[in-house]
Design a protein around this motif. Sequence first.
Motif, short mmCIF file in Angstrom:
data_model
loop_
_atom_site.label_atom_id
_atom_site.label_comp_id
_atom_site.label_asym_id
_atom_site.label_seq_id
_atom_site.Cartn_x
_atom_site.Cartn_y
_atom_site.Cartn_z
N PHE A 139 0.86 -1.19 0.00
CA PHE A 139 0.00 0.00 0.00
C PHE A 139 0.90 1.24 0.00
N PRO A 140 0.85 2.04 -1.05
CA PRO A 140 1.81 3.15 -1.20
C PRO A 140 1.76 4.18 -0.08
N ASN A 141 2.92 4.74 0.22
CA ASN A 141 3.04 5.89 1.11
C ASN A 141 2.62 7.12 0.31
N LEU A 142 1.63 7.84 0.79
CA LEU A 142 1.12 9.01 0.06
C LEU A 142 1.78 10.31 0.49
N ASN A 143 2.76 10.22 1.37
CA ASN A 143 3.46 11.42 1.84
C ASN A 143 4.72 11.74 1.04
N ASP A 144 5.26 10.74 0.35
CA ASP A 144 6.50 10.98 -0.39
C ASP A 144 6.19 11.42 -1.82
N ASP A 145 7.23 11.60 -2.61
CA ASP A 145 7.04 12.10 -3.98
C ASP A 145 7.26 10.99 -5.01
N ASP A 146 7.08 9.74 -4.62
CA ASP A 146 7.22 8.62 -5.53
C ASP A 146 5.83 8.11 -5.88
N TRP A 147 5.42 8.33 -7.12
CA TRP A 147 4.06 8.00 -7.55
C TRP A 147 4.11 6.98 -8.68
N ILE A 148 3.38 5.91 -8.54
CA ILE A 148 3.35 4.87 -9.57
C ILE A 148 2.52 5.32 -10.76
N TRP A 149 1.39 5.99 -10.49
CA TRP A 149 0.49 6.43 -11.57
C TRP A 149 0.46 7.95 -11.70
N GLY A 150 1.35 8.66 -11.06
CA GLY A 150 1.40 10.12 -11.17
C GLY A 150 0.82 10.81 -9.96
N GLY A 151 1.40 11.96 -9.61
CA GLY A 151 1.01 12.66 -8.40
C GLY A 151 0.45 14.05 -8.61
N THR A 152 0.04 14.39 -9.84
CA THR A 152 -0.62 15.68 -10.05
C THR A 152 -2.06 15.59 -9.56
N LEU A 153 -2.72 16.72 -9.44
CA LEU A 153 -4.12 16.72 -9.02
C LEU A 153 -4.98 15.86 -9.94
N ASP A 154 -4.78 16.00 -11.25
CA ASP A 154 -5.57 15.22 -12.21
C ASP A 154 -5.26 13.73 -12.09
N ASP A 155 -3.98 13.39 -11.90
CA ASP A 155 -3.60 11.98 -11.77
C ASP A 155 -4.25 11.35 -10.54
N ILE A 156 -4.16 12.05 -9.42
CA ILE A 156 -4.73 11.52 -8.18
C ILE A 156 -6.24 11.39 -8.31
N HIS A 157 -6.87 12.39 -8.92
CA HIS A 157 -8.32 12.35 -9.12
C HIS A 157 -8.73 11.14 -9.96
N THR A 159 -7.07 8.33 -10.34
CA THR A 159 -6.85 7.12 -9.56
C THR A 159 -7.99 6.89 -8.57
N LEU A 160 -8.41 7.94 -7.89
CA LEU A 160 -9.52 7.82 -6.94
C LEU A 160 -10.83 7.48 -7.66
N GLN A 161 -11.05 8.12 -8.77
CA GLN A 161 -12.30 7.95 -9.49
C GLN A 161 -12.46 6.53 -10.04
N HIS A 162 -11.41 6.01 -10.64
CA HIS A 162 -11.52 4.75 -11.38
C HIS A 162 -10.77 3.58 -10.75
N ALA A 168 -14.84 -3.73 -12.01
CA ALA A 168 -16.17 -3.17 -12.22
C ALA A 168 -16.15 -1.82 -12.93
N ASP A 169 -14.98 -1.23 -13.11
CA ASP A 169 -14.85 0.08 -13.76
C ASP A 169 -14.10 -0.09 -15.08
N ASP A 170 -14.76 0.24 -16.17
CA ASP A 170 -14.14 0.06 -17.50
C ASP A 170 -12.97 1.01 -17.72
N GLU A 171 -12.90 2.10 -16.94
CA GLU A 171 -11.82 3.06 -17.13
C GLU A 171 -10.74 2.96 -16.05
N THR A 172 -10.75 1.85 -15.33
CA THR A 172 -9.78 1.69 -14.26
C THR A 172 -8.35 1.69 -14.81
N ARG A 173 -7.40 2.08 -13.98
CA ARG A 173 -5.99 2.00 -14.36
C ARG A 173 -5.61 0.53 -14.34
N LEU A 174 -5.11 0.04 -15.46
CA LEU A 174 -4.92 -1.39 -15.59
C LEU A 174 -3.53 -1.74 -16.13
#
Length: 294
Positions: A139-157, A159-162, A168-174
């Motif tokens: 489970f990733p540490n969300l306090n550091d600056d190492d992001w697997i799928w990106g750490g911009t606002l849009d990237d985080i959004h 990831t949370l959304q899909h 069950a989500d066709d647009e999930t990060r896969l």
Amino acid sequence: MSEKHKDDVTGVETTGHSWDGIRELNNPLPKWWVYTFYVCILWSFAYWVVMPTWPYLTGDGWTYTKGVIGYEQRNVVTNELAAVAEGRSGAIEQIATMPLEEIANDPALMEVALGAGKAAFGDNCAPCHGSGAQGSKGFPNLNDDDWIWGGTLDDIHTTLQHGIRWDADDETRLNAMMAYGRDGILNRSEISDVAEYVLLLSGQPHDGEAAVRGTAVFESQCVACHGDAGTGNRELGAPNLTDAIWLYGGDRASIVETVSNGRSGVMPAWGTRLNEGTIRSLTLFVHSLGGGEK
């Protein structure tokens, strides 16, 4: 035997009892104290009648006397939460529709978003990422600056959304790390060699000769996702193998386990569970923890 006696020093009668020559003075309580005590007793009976008080067992289990006024602390808390929600409803509606960058630049809205995001994080994310978002193995540490799928606002959004690998989500990060050993793609020697090469990439002690042999294995099997230099690819969710941050462990045994059996952690798609205002608040909260990117 009991014998009445008046104390010579105080002039107060004793109780008549004597223990080893020591007598007990018979000092009665002040009347005001006694009356107060009686009033408290009467008050307690009245309280038992008016307020919910006594538990008792029924055929359906334990319950309690409800009291004549029907008071419940749950109702008080529910009403307080409803009042807070009503007070924030306008701000949450704005947060749900405004661009994330604009919210971040609005101090008043940002204050509401961070408060709502923190609460949502504690309810939904802390069980996996920890109450301080420090993460744990898998489970990733969300306090550091190492992001697997990106750490911009849009990237985080996104990831949370899909979510991540959420069927069950066709647009999930896969994407998934293949099980090179379990599926017979590489033999044990090749897995061992490529593990030594990964240790080399991350600046750890390694077997030089094995790492040289592992270079060819890495180029044929791993470069497509992790890149020529092993620095990863966020579009594919492929981690950077050259730093000291590891999701499943960076020692030799952990690397061999990862290469042999693969990794495919799952994160829920919160878009079907939380409203947009809450997801955006969560996005801003996670971004503010310290590792968010522009």
